[in-house]
Design an enzyme around this catalytic site. Structure first.
Site, PDB file in Angstrom:
ATOM      1  CB  SER A   1       4.495   2.880  -3.996  1.00 50.58           C
ATOM      2  OG  SER A   1       4.813   1.745  -4.151  1.00 50.58           O
ATOM      3  N   GLY A   2       2.008   3.090  -5.789  1.00 54.74           N
ATOM      4  CA  GLY A   2       1.404   2.568  -6.928  1.00 54.74           C
ATOM      5  C   GLY A   2      -0.024   1.978  -6.873  1.00 54.74           C
TER       6      GLY A   2
ATOM      7  CB  ALA B   1      -0.938   0.103   1.116  1.00 55.33           C
TER       8      ALA B   1
ATOM      9  CE1 TYR C   1       4.789  -8.861 -12.467  1.00 51.11           C
ATOM     10  CE2 TYR C   1       4.185  -9.051 -14.778  1.00 51.11           C
ATOM     11  CZ  TYR C   1       4.010  -8.625 -13.617  1.00 51.11           C
ATOM     12  OH  TYR C   1       3.024  -7.774 -13.042  1.00 51.11           O
TER      13      TYR C   1
END
Length: 312
Positions: A24-25, A22, A175
């Site tokens: 950032s971004g 939470a 990823y």
């Protein structure tokens, strides 16, 4: 759903939300939006200082917001267990668990528990966290679990014979594997919730291409100045804002019409725009792979899900 924005989020007073990553971004934007609608938001961050700075930024905009910062490192099972114990000691309900945190396309690394970092953080960490909080979630009426995936799940496969890709590692293969794992987890969890007869739902969303710190971290981790430049250029010319990128997961978390097992993303070619219902890649709905991954995830994390609590 046309042109759905944060203005359409229903009142969230009385609801408790846990948001991973939470500071950032997308996690920051999700925290801001839910706090603005009255939710009690538990912001989690691996770095307490960065988390505190993010919380203070929201407080400056929303002085009356109900916010709490808790430390959580999804790359550490010990940290996840510590967080779950602390949360359960403080709270008897959890309306929204938004499994948002993640790392993207970094060089080969392992977590403190020996997992490949992207699979360990993006999937196994959230799998363990959800399992350790499940009783509290199930005891909360109409609760939701939101797993944040990516459009790159479409190129992902679970390499059961080489789960950490040690034989042939590439950052984006790892990823993509972690992001399709998010969807196998989402859909298998929903099947188990339905079998239980629970009103809790498991859903997923992806942001499309949003300009967050993920791209910069990925580029800088390669040590290539060209990569850093190209990501900055793409974020400026192609990407949508992180606030817009957070809309699909906010829709998944709050819209009354959302059903378990649904998947949301941006409306324009899956890259940008307002949220819409999407169909994941066909392979993401494979029940046999999902069940196998679930078993492997339980074995690796040591977290066994308990589907015994009843939802009011």
């Amino acid at each position: 759903m046309t042109h759905w924005t944060t203005n359409d989020i229903p009142d969230q007073h009385g609801r408790i939300a846990v948001i991973t990553g939470a500071n950032s971004g997308l996690g920051y934007e999700t925290s801001l939006a839910l706090a603005a609608k009255g939710a009690q938001v538990i912001m989690t961050s691996r770095d307490p200082e960065r988390g505190k700075a993010a919380l203070n930024r929201i407080k400056q905009q929303l002085p009356a917001a109900s916010l709490e910062l808790m430390t959580l490192d999804l790359g550490s099972l010990a940290s996840i267990r510590s967080f779950a114990l602390e949360f359960r000691a403080k709270y008897s309900r959890l309306d929204l668990l938004i499994n948002n945190a993640g790392v993207m396309a970094i060089p080969f690394r392992k977590t403190v528990d020996g997992f490949e970092t992207q699979l360990g953080t993006n999937h196994l960490g959230h799998f363990a966290l959800t399992g350790l909080l499940l009783d509290t979630i199930l005891e909360t009426p109409s609760s939701r679990i939101v797993n944040v995936s990516s459009g790159l799940h479409r190129s992902g496969y679970i390499h059961f014979d080489d789960l950490y890709l040690e034989k042939k590692y590439t950052p984006y293969a790892a990823y993509s594997q972690s992001k399709i794992a998010n969807l196998y987890f989402t859909f298998e969890l929903q099947r188990k919730l339905e079998a239980l007869g629970s009103k809790t739902i498991s859903v997923s969303a992806h942001p499309g291409y949003a300009a967050t710190n993920l791209q910069g971290t990925s580029a800088s981790s390669t040590g290539s100045k060209l990569n850093v430049f190209m990501y900055k250029l793409a974020n400026t010319l192609v990407a949508q804002s992180q606030a817009k990128g957070a809309l699909p997961q906010l829709y998944a978390a709050t819209a009354p019409e959302v059903k378990g097992g649904e998947f949301f993303g941006p409306h324009f070619m899956g890259y940008r725009g307002y949220p819409k219902l999407e169909k994941a890649a066909d392979k993401a709905y494979d029940k046999e792979i999902a069940a196998k991954l679930w078993k492997v995830s339980e074995e690796l994390t040591g977290v066994k899900f308990s589907f015994v609590a009843q939802t009011v």
